[in-house]
Design a protein around this motif. Structure first.
Motif, short mmCIF file in Angstrom:
data_model
loop_
_atom_site.label_atom_id
_atom_site.label_comp_id
_atom_site.label_asym_id
_atom_site.label_seq_id
_atom_site.Cartn_x
_atom_site.Cartn_y
_atom_site.Cartn_z
N UNK A 73 27.67 32.53 59.99
CA UNK A 73 27.60 31.25 60.70
C UNK A 73 26.24 30.60 60.44
N UNK A 74 25.17 31.39 60.50
CA UNK A 74 23.84 30.86 60.20
C UNK A 74 23.74 30.33 58.78
N UNK A 75 24.35 31.04 57.83
CA UNK A 75 24.35 30.58 56.44
C UNK A 75 25.14 29.29 56.28
N UNK A 76 26.28 29.21 56.95
CA UNK A 76 27.12 28.01 56.87
C UNK A 76 26.37 26.80 57.44
N UNK A 77 25.80 26.96 58.62
CA UNK A 77 25.06 25.84 59.23
C UNK A 77 23.82 25.50 58.41
N UNK A 78 23.15 26.51 57.87
CA UNK A 78 21.99 26.26 57.01
C UNK A 78 22.36 25.47 55.77
N UNK A 79 23.51 25.79 55.18
CA UNK A 79 23.97 25.05 54.00
C UNK A 79 24.27 23.59 54.35
N UNK A 80 24.89 23.36 55.49
CA UNK A 80 25.18 21.98 55.92
C UNK A 80 23.87 21.21 56.11
N UNK A 81 22.90 21.84 56.74
CA UNK A 81 21.60 21.17 56.95
C UNK A 81 20.90 20.89 55.62
N UNK A 82 20.96 21.85 54.71
CA UNK A 82 20.27 21.73 53.42
C UNK A 82 20.94 20.69 52.52
N UNK A 83 22.25 20.67 52.51
CA UNK A 83 22.99 19.80 51.60
C UNK A 83 23.24 18.40 52.17
N UNK A 84 23.17 18.27 53.48
CA UNK A 84 23.47 16.99 54.13
C UNK A 84 22.23 16.17 54.42
N UNK A 85 22.46 14.91 54.68
CA UNK A 85 21.39 13.99 55.07
C UNK A 85 21.55 13.70 56.57
N UNK A 86 20.54 14.04 57.38
CA UNK A 86 20.65 13.82 58.82
C UNK A 86 20.82 12.34 59.15
N UNK A 87 21.68 12.08 60.11
CA UNK A 87 21.84 10.72 60.62
C UNK A 87 20.88 10.54 61.79
N UNK A 88 20.42 9.31 62.01
CA UNK A 88 19.53 9.07 63.15
C UNK A 88 20.22 9.44 64.46
N UNK A 89 19.43 9.91 65.43
CA UNK A 89 19.98 10.31 66.72
C UNK A 89 20.74 9.18 67.40
N UNK A 90 20.31 7.95 67.19
CA UNK A 90 20.95 6.79 67.81
C UNK A 90 22.30 6.45 67.16
N UNK A 91 22.55 7.00 65.98
CA UNK A 91 23.79 6.73 65.25
C UNK A 91 24.93 7.55 65.86
N UNK A 92 26.04 6.89 66.13
CA UNK A 92 27.21 7.58 66.68
C UNK A 92 28.41 7.35 65.77
#
Length: 92
Positions: free
Chosen positions: A44-63
């Motif tokens: 699970x940690x590896x999966x979430x880490x991959x999503x964080x590494x490969x993805x671009x974070x959206x601003x907190x205000x973005x829904x």
């Protein structure tokens, strides 16, 4: 694709990364079925880490509507089991 990690926020993830994420999802599913809690938390940690590494974070205000919702890093095996579809956490 917009992915939400519960308790963290959303990331924009290119569909080209789904193959890599599906491999981790398959491992996670196998560990859940065998009751391997230690392996489950590691994967699970590896999966979430991959999503964080490969993805671009959206601003907190973005829904944005999330196309995929993943559990928080501290989710229990039973909590994740309730979130599963026949394909695991990640369709495909």
């Amino acid at each position: 694709m917009i992915v939400r990690i519960m308790g963290e926020g959303q990331v924009r993830l290119d569909d080209s990364h789904l193959t890599e994420l599906n491999k981790l999802d398959d491992e996670l599913l196998a560990e859940m079925e065998s009751g391997d809690e230690e392996g489950f938390h590691r994967t699970l940690g590896s999966l979430l880490g991959a999503v964080r590494r490969l993805g671009d974070p959206l601003p907190d205000a973005s829904l944005e509507p999330s196309e995929l919702i993943l559990p928080s890093p501290d989710a229990t095996l039973d909590e994740v089991r309730e979130m599963l579809s026949d394909d695991g956490l990640i369709p495909g």
